[in-house]
Motif scaffolding. Sequence first.
Motif, PDB file in Angstrom:
ATOM      1  N   ALA A   1     -47.090 -29.657  13.614  1.00  0.00           N
ATOM      2  CA  ALA A   1     -48.021 -29.533  12.587  1.00  0.00           C
ATOM      3  C   ALA A   1     -48.434 -27.846  12.159  1.00  0.00           C
ATOM      4  CB  ALA A   1     -49.319 -30.374  13.029  1.00  0.00           C
ATOM      5  N   PHE A   2     -48.778 -27.305  13.480  1.00  0.00           N
ATOM      6  CA  PHE A   2     -48.892 -25.860  13.334  1.00  0.00           C
ATOM      7  C   PHE A   2     -47.785 -25.181  12.463  1.00  0.00           C
ATOM      8  CE2 PHE A   2     -52.082 -26.343  17.022  1.00  0.00           C
ATOM      9  CZ  PHE A   2     -53.177 -25.667  16.183  1.00  0.00           C
ATOM     10  N   VAL A   3     -46.637 -25.676  12.620  1.00  0.00           N
ATOM     11  CA  VAL A   3     -45.491 -24.707  11.997  1.00  0.00           C
ATOM     12  C   VAL A   3     -45.611 -24.935  10.611  1.00  0.00           C
ATOM     13  CG1 VAL A   3     -42.937 -24.637  11.739  1.00  0.00           C
ATOM     14  CG2 VAL A   3     -43.756 -24.628  14.049  1.00  0.00           C
ATOM     15  N   VAL A   4     -46.031 -26.326  10.213  1.00  0.00           N
ATOM     16  CA  VAL A   4     -46.190 -26.582   8.952  1.00  0.00           C
ATOM     17  C   VAL A   4     -47.284 -25.906   8.041  1.00  0.00           C
ATOM     18  CG1 VAL A   4     -46.840 -28.433   7.226  1.00  0.00           C
ATOM     19  CG2 VAL A   4     -45.184 -29.052   8.952  1.00  0.00           C
ATOM     20  N   ALA A   5     -48.381 -25.690   8.957  1.00  0.00           N
ATOM     21  CA  ALA A   5     -49.512 -24.873   8.654  1.00  0.00           C
ATOM     22  C   ALA A   5     -49.389 -23.546   8.429  1.00  0.00           C
ATOM     23  CB  ALA A   5     -50.572 -25.147   9.316  1.00  0.00           C
ATOM     24  N   VAL A   6     -48.377 -23.033   9.207  1.00  0.00           N
ATOM     25  CA  VAL A   6     -47.941 -21.706   9.030  1.00  0.00           C
ATOM     26  C   VAL A   6     -47.194 -21.564   7.752  1.00  0.00           C
ATOM     27  CG1 VAL A   6     -46.488 -19.828  10.115  1.00  0.00           C
ATOM     28  CG2 VAL A   6     -47.868 -21.066  11.453  1.00  0.00           C
ATOM     29  N   GLY A   7     -46.154 -22.411   7.488  1.00  0.00           N
ATOM     30  CA  GLY A   7     -45.600 -22.420   6.181  1.00  0.00           C
ATOM     31  C   GLY A   7     -46.367 -22.430   5.001  1.00  0.00           C
TER      32      GLY A   7
ATOM     33  N   THR B   1     -37.945 -21.385   1.820  1.00  0.00           N
ATOM     34  CA  THR B   1     -37.246 -21.301   3.247  1.00  0.00           C
ATOM     35  C   THR B   1     -38.380 -21.687   4.328  1.00  0.00           C
ATOM     36  OG1 THR B   1     -35.704 -19.827   2.522  1.00  0.00           O
ATOM     37  CG2 THR B   1     -35.760 -20.181   4.733  1.00  0.00           C
ATOM     38  N   VAL B   2     -39.350 -20.709   4.195  1.00  0.00           N
ATOM     39  CA  VAL B   2     -40.417 -21.043   5.307  1.00  0.00           C
ATOM     40  C   VAL B   2     -41.049 -22.525   5.364  1.00  0.00           C
ATOM     41  CG1 VAL B   2     -42.861 -20.469   5.959  1.00  0.00           C
ATOM     42  CG2 VAL B   2     -41.369 -18.701   5.393  1.00  0.00           C
ATOM     43  N   ILE B   3     -41.371 -23.080   4.082  1.00  0.00           N
ATOM     44  CA  ILE B   3     -41.844 -24.416   4.029  1.00  0.00           C
ATOM     45  C   ILE B   3     -40.854 -25.334   4.528  1.00  0.00           C
ATOM     46  CG2 ILE B   3     -42.714 -26.212   2.264  1.00  0.00           C
ATOM     47  CD1 ILE B   3     -44.065 -24.135   0.593  1.00  0.00           C
TER      48      ILE B   3
ATOM     49  N   THR C   1     -49.563 -21.492   4.917  1.00  0.00           N
ATOM     50  CA  THR C   1     -50.354 -20.289   4.943  1.00  0.00           C
ATOM     51  C   THR C   1     -49.382 -19.037   4.418  1.00  0.00           C
ATOM     52  OG1 THR C   1     -51.582 -21.127   6.872  1.00  0.00           O
ATOM     53  CG2 THR C   1     -51.807 -18.479   6.179  1.00  0.00           C
ATOM     54  N   GLY C   2     -48.152 -19.191   4.709  1.00  0.00           N
ATOM     55  CA  GLY C   2     -47.173 -18.010   4.239  1.00  0.00           C
ATOM     56  C   GLY C   2     -47.064 -18.114   2.565  1.00  0.00           C
ATOM     57  N   MET C   3     -46.948 -19.434   2.326  1.00  0.00           N
ATOM     58  CA  MET C   3     -46.906 -19.460   0.915  1.00  0.00           C
ATOM     59  C   MET C   3     -48.229 -18.990  -0.194  1.00  0.00           C
ATOM     60  SD  MET C   3     -46.867 -23.216  -1.463  1.00  0.00           S
ATOM     61  CE  MET C   3     -48.754 -23.374  -1.272  1.00  0.00           C
ATOM     62  N   LEU C   4     -49.128 -19.402   0.633  1.00  0.00           N
ATOM     63  CA  LEU C   4     -50.771 -18.820   0.102  1.00  0.00           C
ATOM     64  C   LEU C   4     -50.451 -17.432   0.029  1.00  0.00           C
ATOM     65  CD1 LEU C   4     -53.401 -19.592  -1.169  1.00  0.00           C
ATOM     66  CD2 LEU C   4     -54.296 -19.717   1.401  1.00  0.00           C
TER      67      LEU C   4
END
Length: 416
Positions: free
Chosen positions: A292-298, A21-23, A300-303
Motif C-alpha cells: 500500500a505504501f508503494v502504491v501511495a509512493v507511485g 512505470t511508477v504506478i 505521489t510520484g504522479m502528483l
Amino acid sequence: MLKLMLQSLRNRLTSVLLTLTVIAVAVALFIGVELVRSQAKQSFANTISGTDLVVGARSGNINLLLYSVFRLGNATNNIGWDTYERLSNTRGIAWTIPLSLGDSHRGYRVLGTNQAYFDHYRFGKKQALTLAQGERFDHLFEVVLGAEVAQKLGYQLGDKLALAHGAGGSTSFSLHDDMPFTVVGILAPTGTPVDRTLHVSLEAIEAIHVGWQGGVRTHGVKVDQVKQMDLTPNTITAFLVGLESKFQLLGVQRAINTYRGEPLSAVLPGMALAELWTLLSQAEKALAIVAAFVVAVGLTGMLTTLLASLNERRREMAILRAMGAGPRHIFLLLWAEAALLALVGTLLGYLLAQAVILALAPLALAHYGLVLSLDLPSGTILWMMLGVQLAGSAAGLIPAWRAYRHTLADGLTQRL
C-alpha cells in the motif's frame, strides 16, 4: 478535448512513461502480494479434502499437518503399528490411511501406504486420485509416481529407480540401490503435494531397510530373502481418519488424544490450516502495508510530476485561454490527464502482475509446492484497482485547480 489531451501527453512522452512505470510497478506489487497470498491459501486448502482427522505422535497441530499432508519437515516420533491397528478399530471410524515417510528420491519424498490411500484420499472438492497411466502398486518393489515426479525426472512405465535413505536433497549417498523399484503407475496431476511424491507399499518401506541400522547399511540382504520375511511394519509416521458420521468427530478426537498406549495428537485439518493462517497473518498484513505504501509512493510520484510540469505548461495554458478555452476547460484537461494516467497505470500494473505470476509459477511449484495460476481479479484486487483510480483522479485535482486559478496575463507575462 480528448484529442488535445492525447497530444499534450505525447509531447511529454518521457515524463508520462516514467509516471506510468511508477504506478504500474506499485500496482503490480500490491496485486502480486494479494495473488500469492490468496492462491497459496487455496493451494493449501485443496491439498486434502474429506479427511476428518490427521493422527500422529504428540506434537503441534501445524507441525503434524505440515509433515503428514504437505511433506514439509519431519515427524517428532513415530506411531506403533499395534497402536494404529487398535485405533483403526475404534467405534465410529470408517476408514484409515497409514502414512510412512522418511525416504526420498532425487529430492522428492517417498510415501509408504496401502490401497486405502487410492480408495479414500481426496483433494480439492473431494476429488479422488486417478491414474494417468498404468495401475496401482500390487507387488513389493513397485512404485506409483506423482505427475510432477514423472514429468521432471522423465520416468515412464517399466523404468527402474532406487530410493534413497532419509529425506535428503537431490543427491544422496545412502541409496537402497540393491532393491530397485519398477514404475507401474503415474497419477494424474492434482496440483497438490501428491504430484511430488513417490508411492510404495508399507511392506516395501520395511524391505528396503532390512540390513540397515542408524541410517547405515550393516549387511547386505538378497531380494529373494527379503520376500520371504514378515514385512509387517513396526511403526508408521501418521495416519488419516475418515469417520462414519461428523457427529462422532469430537468423541473420536478425544479418545485418540487421551490414548494411554502412547502420546498422540489428532487434529482437524481445517482447524490446523486456520491456525497456520493466523500465525502468518502478521506477515500478510506487513506485506499488504508495504504494498500500500508503494502504491501511495507511485501516486505521489504522479502528483509530483504533474505539479513540476505545470509551471512549464503555464504558457501552454495561457495560449489555450487566448484561443477561447475557459478555466473550466483547463481544469478538465489537467484532471482528465491525471485520471487517464492512473487508469492506464493501473491496467498495466495488473497485466504486469499476471505476467510475473505466469513466469514464477514453475519456480513456486518446484521449490515451494505452491500452485500459482492466472485468474480473474478477486474482489480485493478490484477494490484496490478502483481505489488507485479514485486516488489518482483525486490527486489530479490539485494541479487542475492551480491551473484554473492562473490568469491569462500571468501566463503571457515574461518573468526574468
